[in-house]
Every structure is written in structure tokens, then in C-alpha cells.
Design a protein around this motif. Sequence first.
Motif, PDB file in Angstrom:
ATOM      1  N   PRO A 181       0.741  -1.200   0.026  1.00  0.00           N
ATOM      2  CA  PRO A 181      -0.068  -0.183  -0.105  1.00  0.00           C
ATOM      3  C   PRO A 181       0.784   1.415   0.087  1.00  0.00           C
ATOM      4  O   PRO A 181       0.539   2.283  -0.707  1.00  0.00           O
ATOM      5  N   GLY A 182       2.009   1.120   0.678  1.00  0.00           N
ATOM      6  CA  GLY A 182       2.977   2.395   0.731  1.00  0.00           C
ATOM      7  C   GLY A 182       3.478   2.826  -0.731  1.00  0.00           C
ATOM      8  O   GLY A 182       3.556   3.783  -0.967  1.00  0.00           O
ATOM      9  N   LEU A 183       3.654   1.670  -1.614  1.00  0.00           N
ATOM     10  CA  LEU A 183       4.260   2.063  -2.821  1.00  0.00           C
ATOM     11  C   LEU A 183       3.156   2.400  -3.750  1.00  0.00           C
ATOM     12  O   LEU A 183       3.422   3.345  -4.451  1.00  0.00           O
ATOM     13  N   ALA A 184       2.091   1.948  -3.567  1.00  0.00           N
ATOM     14  CA  ALA A 184       0.947   2.137  -4.486  1.00  0.00           C
ATOM     15  C   ALA A 184       0.485   3.830  -4.182  1.00  0.00           C
ATOM     16  O   ALA A 184       0.300   4.533  -5.185  1.00  0.00           O
ATOM     17  N   LEU A 185       0.391   4.290  -2.888  1.00  0.00           N
ATOM     18  CA  LEU A 185       0.209   5.547  -2.678  1.00  0.00           C
ATOM     19  C   LEU A 185       1.413   6.544  -2.871  1.00  0.00           C
ATOM     20  O   LEU A 185       1.097   7.447  -3.511  1.00  0.00           O
ATOM     21  N   LEU A 186       2.620   5.935  -2.794  1.00  0.00           N
ATOM     22  CA  LEU A 186       3.696   6.934  -3.601  1.00  0.00           C
ATOM     23  C   LEU A 186       3.401   7.118  -5.023  1.00  0.00           C
ATOM     24  O   LEU A 186       3.613   8.068  -5.736  1.00  0.00           O
ATOM     25  N   PHE A 244       8.499   3.889 -11.355  1.00  0.00           N
ATOM     26  CA  PHE A 244       9.511   3.166 -10.254  1.00  0.00           C
ATOM     27  C   PHE A 244       8.686   2.806  -9.394  1.00  0.00           C
ATOM     28  O   PHE A 244       8.903   1.548  -8.990  1.00  0.00           O
ATOM     29  N   ALA A 245       7.782   3.326  -8.633  1.00  0.00           N
ATOM     30  CA  ALA A 245       6.977   2.874  -7.462  1.00  0.00           C
ATOM     31  C   ALA A 245       6.296   1.558  -7.831  1.00  0.00           C
ATOM     32  O   ALA A 245       6.232   0.616  -7.017  1.00  0.00           O
ATOM     33  N   LEU A 246       5.549   1.814  -9.125  1.00  0.00           N
ATOM     34  CA  LEU A 246       4.728   0.663  -9.525  1.00  0.00           C
ATOM     35  C   LEU A 246       5.416  -0.660  -9.807  1.00  0.00           C
ATOM     36  O   LEU A 246       5.025  -1.723  -9.340  1.00  0.00           O
ATOM     37  N   PHE A 247       6.415  -0.559 -10.397  1.00  0.00           N
ATOM     38  CA  PHE A 247       7.459  -1.841 -10.668  1.00  0.00           C
ATOM     39  C   PHE A 247       7.917  -2.292  -9.588  1.00  0.00           C
ATOM     40  O   PHE A 247       7.951  -3.534  -9.169  1.00  0.00           O
ATOM     41  N   ALA A 248       8.400  -1.559  -8.334  1.00  0.00           N
ATOM     42  CA  ALA A 248       8.735  -2.176  -7.248  1.00  0.00           C
ATOM     43  C   ALA A 248       7.633  -2.681  -6.418  1.00  0.00           C
ATOM     44  O   ALA A 248       7.673  -3.532  -5.516  1.00  0.00           O
ATOM     45  N   ALA A 249       6.340  -1.973  -6.529  1.00  0.00           N
ATOM     46  CA  ALA A 249       5.290  -2.507  -5.755  1.00  0.00           C
ATOM     47  C   ALA A 249       4.920  -4.050  -6.211  1.00  0.00           C
ATOM     48  O   ALA A 249       4.361  -4.824  -5.394  1.00  0.00           O
ATOM     49  N   ILE A 250       5.360  -4.629  -7.529  1.00  0.00           N
ATOM     50  CA  ILE A 250       4.961  -5.761  -8.045  1.00  0.00           C
ATOM     51  C   ILE A 250       6.050  -6.625  -7.618  1.00  0.00           C
ATOM     52  O   ILE A 250       6.382  -7.776  -8.593  1.00  0.00           O
ATOM     53  N   ASP A 251       7.039  -6.237  -7.035  1.00  0.00           N
ATOM     54  CA  ASP A 251       8.450  -6.803  -6.859  1.00  0.00           C
ATOM     55  C   ASP A 251       9.042  -7.048  -8.033  1.00  0.00           C
ATOM     56  O   ASP A 251       9.873  -8.130  -8.234  1.00  0.00           O
ATOM     57  N   GLN A 252       9.315  -6.011  -8.964  1.00  0.00           N
ATOM     58  CA  GLN A 252      10.288  -6.210 -10.018  1.00  0.00           C
ATOM     59  C   GLN A 252      10.905  -4.771 -10.080  1.00  0.00           C
ATOM     60  O   GLN A 252      10.666  -3.673 -10.839  1.00  0.00           O
ATOM     61  N   PRO A 253      11.667  -4.887  -9.355  1.00  0.00           N
ATOM     62  CA  PRO A 253      12.546  -3.490  -8.939  1.00  0.00           C
ATOM     63  C   PRO A 253      13.441  -3.250 -10.096  1.00  0.00           C
ATOM     64  O   PRO A 253      14.411  -4.170 -10.529  1.00  0.00           O
ATOM     65  N   LEU A 254      13.148  -2.057 -10.680  1.00  0.00           N
ATOM     66  CA  LEU A 254      14.022  -1.419 -11.828  1.00  0.00           C
ATOM     67  C   LEU A 254      14.803  -0.321 -11.266  1.00  0.00           C
ATOM     68  O   LEU A 254      14.242   0.422 -10.510  1.00  0.00           O
ATOM     69  N   SER A 255      15.834   0.028 -11.873  1.00  0.00           N
ATOM     70  CA  SER A 255      16.334   1.226 -11.533  1.00  0.00           C
ATOM     71  C   SER A 255      15.839   2.369 -12.154  1.00  0.00           C
ATOM     72  O   SER A 255      15.103   2.149 -12.972  1.00  0.00           O
ATOM     73  N   LEU A 297       5.500  -9.185 -20.662  1.00  0.00           N
ATOM     74  CA  LEU A 297       4.121  -8.886 -20.755  1.00  0.00           C
ATOM     75  C   LEU A 297       3.456  -8.903 -19.569  1.00  0.00           C
ATOM     76  O   LEU A 297       2.416  -8.266 -19.143  1.00  0.00           O
ATOM     77  N   ALA A 298       3.923 -10.033 -18.630  1.00  0.00           N
ATOM     78  CA  ALA A 298       3.287 -10.237 -17.568  1.00  0.00           C
ATOM     79  C   ALA A 298       3.610  -9.168 -16.485  1.00  0.00           C
ATOM     80  O   ALA A 298       2.477  -8.592 -16.022  1.00  0.00           O
ATOM     81  N   ALA A 299       4.528  -8.518 -16.418  1.00  0.00           N
ATOM     82  CA  ALA A 299       4.761  -7.389 -15.630  1.00  0.00           C
ATOM     83  C   ALA A 299       4.188  -6.108 -16.181  1.00  0.00           C
ATOM     84  O   ALA A 299       3.467  -5.261 -15.348  1.00  0.00           O
ATOM     85  N   SER A 300       3.965  -5.972 -17.313  1.00  0.00           N
ATOM     86  CA  SER A 300       3.263  -4.672 -18.041  1.00  0.00           C
ATOM     87  C   SER A 300       1.941  -4.880 -17.614  1.00  0.00           C
ATOM     88  O   SER A 300       1.343  -3.690 -17.447  1.00  0.00           O
ATOM     89  N   LEU A 301       1.358  -6.009 -17.549  1.00  0.00           N
ATOM     90  CA  LEU A 301      -0.276  -5.985 -17.521  1.00  0.00           C
ATOM     91  C   LEU A 301      -0.510  -5.667 -15.951  1.00  0.00           C
ATOM     92  O   LEU A 301      -1.316  -4.830 -15.782  1.00  0.00           O
ATOM     93  N   ALA A 302       0.315  -6.164 -15.028  1.00  0.00           N
ATOM     94  CA  ALA A 302       0.109  -6.057 -13.526  1.00  0.00           C
ATOM     95  C   ALA A 302       0.659  -4.405 -13.336  1.00  0.00           C
ATOM     96  O   ALA A 302      -0.550  -3.811 -12.854  1.00  0.00           O
TER      97      ALA A 302
END
Length: 327
Positions: A40-45, A224-235, A282-287
Motif C-alpha cells: 500500500p505504501g508504494l501504491a500511495l507513492l 518506479f514505485a509501480l514496478f517496485a510494488a509488484i516486486d520487479q525492481p528496476l533502477s 508482458l506479465a509485468a506490464s499487465l500488472a
Amino acid sequence: MKRRWLRVAVPLVVTVALLFLVLRAVRPAELAETLSEVSPGLALLAALAAFGFIAARAWRYRLLLGNGQPRRMRTILAVTLSSWGASLILPGPSGDAAFVMLARTRVKAPVAVGVGAAVLSRLLDLTSLLLVALITAPLAGVILPRPLLGGGVALALLIAAGLTALFWSRPRRAIVGWLERLALPASIHERLHFAIEELGSGSRPALLVTATLAARVATGLQYFALFAAIDQPLSLVQVWFALSIRTLLLAVPIQGVVGLGTMQVWWAAGLTLLGWPADEALAASLAVHLLDLSVSLPQAALGWLALNLHPPAQGKEQTATVEAQRR
């Protein structure tokens, strides 16, 4: 009527076809599990960054539409949020069309000025996205072909030169003189002349560039926050590169409804350049897209609600006149 049905049918067919291909690479159970474990914190960010992106765009519209006239920032922010919501749901240039209509009715901006502001905003976005893609590519480990690199730099410089000419009086007069020599009806000449003078003389280039850079930073932080929220950390550099590729591909005239199908393909194009396998991209982009809608659409709905709770000033005057006549 046939063209209208064709405009409706083509996006629907594209959405269904591409979404079918995307879902073949995505396991629904894994997608549901990924979305259920979002922080929830990353989604809020991400939501706060999305609002920062829209606030920067609204500020840019305020600069383009200002020219010494009273333009309330609160109204322009609501207009920008509402038109942003239209672009998230409907394919094509629906967001720009909604902005022009709402700017005409709520901000009292002439249609020609509203169209000019929308076009200039798109050109500023295109230039900044090209530069971001070209700068972040080597930092993200992506080697672009030299012809593509040179073409991108040339296009960005060409657009920047055109925008620079518009915002200074002498080259702006040359542009107006060139347009007046075109074989166009007098009414169109008058509207073009008014729009160019309105947009060029009242806008401040340095602030427009600042607003555009603020929008790029905010939307980079959002994803950046959305990818981190689905556990796909990108720089952040990788996010900026993939995001610039995705956003540039939104210029393709055929887009899916609510961005489904096409948005995942555009994201996959950027992520595969970073070395991701196509199915994982494709899976990460849909999420990410579903999360993006969940944090963006409520804000757009609030903008639409704010506009509906406060009717246009002209409507208030007409209501007062009718009430006075009835009395």
C-alpha cells in the motif's frame, strides 16, 4: 455512419486480439497473487507521483493559456485531470479533444488556442521523451543503432528549433507571414494568427521547459514505485528508458480500449530492449497497467466531479438571468 462504426470496431478488435495474446503469456493465478501482495505504501507513492505529473501538466497548460488573462489554476487542474481520464479510457486523441472542449467551456479559451496548447504540449513531450530515451539508453545498458540515434537527435533538435521560433517575436512574425501566404480561407488565417500570437507571446519558454522536466521526473517516479510494488525492481534510469519507449509508441494511431493489449505490447518493447524475456515483460506490464489504472482513474474522476460540482460561469449567469426574469 460506416466510418463511425469502423472507428469503434477497430480499437475493440485490436484490444481483444492483443489482450488474448497477452493473456496467453500470463497466468491469471500469478497475476492475482501479484496484485494481492502490492505494498500500500508504494501504491500511495505512485498515486502521489501521478498527481505530481498531472499538476506539472496543468501548470504547463496554465502557462500556454495565460497571456495575462485570469486563468484559475484550480480549474485548469480539474480540466487536466478530466482530459487525462478520457485518454486513459478511450483510444486515440480523446484526451486532447476533451481538453480543448473543457478549456473552451471552463477556461474560456478559444478553440484555436486550446488546440494550439494541446499540440505544443505534445511537441514538448515528444522532444523530452526523445532526449530521455537517448540519454538513458547507454546508462541502462542499451546500445541503440547509430542511424536511430542520429535520427532521434535530429528530430528532437528540429522540434526544439520550431518551438524556440514560436516563442520569440521576430521568428514568430516570420511564421505568421508564411502562413498568410497559404491559400486558406480568411477565417482560418485569422484563427491561426490569433492562436500563434496568443500562445507565443504569453508563454515563457524557461518555465515551459521546467514544467515538462517536472512531468518527466514525476511520471518516472510513479512507474518506479509501480514496478517496485509488484516486486520487479528496476533502477530509475531503466524505468525512464522503458517508459520513454512506451510513451513514444502511444503515437501509433491504433490503441486499445483502456490501454489493454496495446499498452502491454508497448511496455514489452521497452523492457525487452533492457534484456527482459518477452513473456515476463508482458506479465509485468499487465500488472503495472492495472495498478496504474487503480491509482490514476480515481484522481481523474475527482477532477471530473470537481468540474460538475462547479458549473461554468456562463451557465451561472444564464441561470441568474432566468431567475431574475421569472421574478
